[in-house]
Design a protein around this motif. Structure first.
Motif, PDB file in Angstrom:
ATOM      1  N   SER A  44       0.853  -1.123   0.104  1.00 24.00           N
ATOM      2  CA  SER A  44      -0.125   0.029   0.036  1.00 24.00           C
ATOM      3  C   SER A  44       0.816   1.388  -0.004  1.00 24.00           C
ATOM      4  CB  SER A  44      -0.885   0.049   1.074  1.00 24.00           C
ATOM      5  OG  SER A  44      -1.905  -0.951   1.111  1.00 24.00           O
ATOM      6  N   LYS A  48       0.972   4.263  -2.943  1.00 25.57           N
ATOM      7  CA  LYS A  48       0.489   5.717  -2.358  1.00 25.57           C
ATOM      8  C   LYS A  48       1.571   6.662  -2.934  1.00 25.57           C
ATOM      9  CE  LYS A  48      -2.525   4.384   1.497  1.00 25.57           C
ATOM     10  NZ  LYS A  48      -2.729   4.556   3.003  1.00 25.57           N
ATOM     11  N   ILE A  53       0.085  10.135  -2.931  1.00 31.20           N
ATOM     12  CA  ILE A  53      -0.383  10.494  -1.375  1.00 31.20           C
ATOM     13  C   ILE A  53       0.919  10.520  -0.425  1.00 31.20           C
ATOM     14  CG2 ILE A  53      -1.598   9.309   0.241  1.00 31.20           C
ATOM     15  CD1 ILE A  53      -3.343   8.002  -2.130  1.00 31.20           C
TER      16      ILE A  53
END
Length: 499
Positions: A44, A48, A53
């Motif tokens: 993850s 990201k 992110i």
């Protein structure tokens, strides 16, 4: 095939804890590249960084040969990157069109007026590309999870996404919706879209992917051509050890009947449900989405009311009007939605573990910090929860570790009957094995388990008996010896089939 994406030497730390260490990953045009690893392996975080992110501490990201400076999700979108998250980012009270163009609405020329006509036409066009005949003005909240996922993919196409990240895309889909999704993936490959596919369902990985990359503990382990590798090799790469049995079996004695249900009816959801489960037994419940399995679990646990029927615990007729009475009677429920119903995300690991156990950890109405500390320390060790501190917010844990916390807090209540609703959804293969071991330990102590699962290999591998549900009714019952995937699917689609 040309390279769409090259990530090299990617490193990332949070508060001095290294999450990614010199990781590499690449994606070719028209390829499905599976990204695998245990929960907490860094998948993850890597995605990201790709999506803007998180910023990377070191390394390089090149998209279509050019160095990427995706410092925000908006810039990543402009570079052609889109992520379909496991928990869909749809606003249920807005229409399909409004969700697809949210934040990038089309206007009439230089005016501030919305061009709804053009947005509707474009929404229809992209949905039709996916073979979806949906009304762009219909509310997203009225669509199935599978349809919402298709809307997310249509939205990504409307943004000219060249790199599509699919995070556990089949976790909440029916068999038919999964088949539809795989058809769309093949069509997108033909259009040159590159897809990064994240899933813990090993059978799917081999069915849909061209290459597979494995991360472990934030490090790059290796990349394999899907056709040239095996399940055993991938498992060893992921967990660093060989797992000889996917579904471990232990010697246990089937004893007295602990729970019996007679003629249970819940208006519009459940019809004439009859079942029983004995001490030392794992009763599997299979069925397609919407079959009524979760509704049955909640009715048994007093979460939802039922209009007719009787529930007996150890032969005694009980009226379970709420979860408090169910817990007192010796039942525990691990819900399908761990984040929405199983945990309090803002509380710590310690607080979540102790919530159902406060009475046992208290003296004269006050919590004993010594008892609580010993209990939490023992639970974390027994469950093998990867956590920096018991005061860490439970929301910050990986999915598999969150699930262990949910299971652990209910195991501590020492239930007679444990109801597990999708206990390994979104959980990696190593954590799955640990959950199966916990289940076996519980039934060896004389408890009973009702396990609801959409994964047929899991149902077949762990259950002593299997019930199958279809549209709120039990349509099949099988012993371990007589159960097959084919027989279960016949019963799950409404065919009467008993083994």
């Amino acid at each position: 095939m040309s390279e769409l994406l090259v990530m090299e030497g990617i490193s990332k730390s949070f508060s001095g804890v290294t999450v990614l260490d010199n990781v590499q990953f690449s994606l070719r045009q028209g390829e499905v590249h599976a990204l695998m690893g245990e929960n907490g392996a860094g998948k993850s975080t890597l995605m990201k960084i790709l999506a803007g992110i998180y910023s990377k501490d070191a390394g390089s990201v090149r998209i279509a040969g050019s160095e990427s400076a995706a410092t925000s999700p908006k810039i990543a979108q402009q570079l052609g990157v889109a992520i379909i998250h496991q928990e869909l980012n749809m606003i249920p009270d807005l229409s399909v069109r409004e969700n697809m163009f949210l934040g990038r609405e089309l206007k009439w020329g230089h005016t501030g007026f919305l061009n709804r006509t053009q947005m509707r036409a474009e929404a229809e066009n992209y949905l039709k590309q996916l073979g979806m005949d949906l009304n762009p003005e219909g509310l997203v909240g009225e669509l199935s999870v599978g349809q919402q996922q298709m809307v997310e993919i249509a939205k990504a196409l409307s943004m000219n996404a060249r790199i599509l990240v699919l995070d556990e895309p089949t976790a909440a889909l029916t068999k038919r919706e999964i088949e539809k999704l795989f058809q769309i993936i093949e069509a997108l490959k033909a259009q040159g879209v590159g897809m990064i596919y994240i899933s813990h369902r090993m059978e799917e990985i081999f069915q849909i992917s061209d290459r597979i990359t494995v991360l472990r503990d934030g490090r790059y382990i290796g990349t394999r051509e899907a056709k040239d590798t095996t399940l055993d090799e991938l498992v060893q790469m992921m967990v660093g050890r060989e797992i000889k049995e996917r579904f471990p079996q232990v010697e246990r004695e089937i004893g007295e009947e602990l729970l019996r249900v007679e003629g249970l009816v819940q208006e519009g959801k459940l019809y004439d449900i009859n079942l029983s489960v004995k001490a030392g037994e794992i009763l599997g419940i299979a069925g397609l989405m919407g079959a009524g399995r979760s509704e049955l679990a909640k009715a048994l646990f007093g979460v939802e009311k039922y209009q007719q029927g009787k529930i007996f615990i150890k032969g005694q007729d009980v009226n379970l009007r709420n979860p408090k009475e169910a817990i007192k009677a010796g039942l525990a429920l691990i819900t399908e939605d761990r984040k929405g119903e199983g945990l309090v995300p803002d509380l710590s690991v310690r607080e979540n573990l102790t919530l159902p156990n406060l009475r046992a950890l208290s003296s004269f109405g006050f919590i004993s910090h010594r008892l609580e500390g010993d209990f939490v320390k023992e639970s974390i060790a027994k469950l093998k929860v990867k956590v920096h501190s018991s005061e860490q917010e439970v929301r910050s844990l990986s999915g598999g570790n969150q699930q262990k916390v949910v299971i652990g807090k209910w195991l501590a209540t020492r239930p007679k009957v444990l109801i597990l609703d999708e206990p390994t959804r979104g959980v990696d293969i190593g954590a799955k094995r640990e959950i199966y071991d916990l289940m076996n330990q519980l039934v060896q102590t004389g408890a009973a388990i009702i396990m609801i699962s959409s994964e047929l290999p899991e149902v077949l591998g762990m259950s002593d008996r299997i019930l199958v549900m279809h549209e709120g009714r039990i349509t099949g019952e099988f012993s371990r010896e007589n159960a097959t995937q084919e027989r279960i699917m016949v019963a799950a689609t409404g065919g009467k089939n008993h083994g």
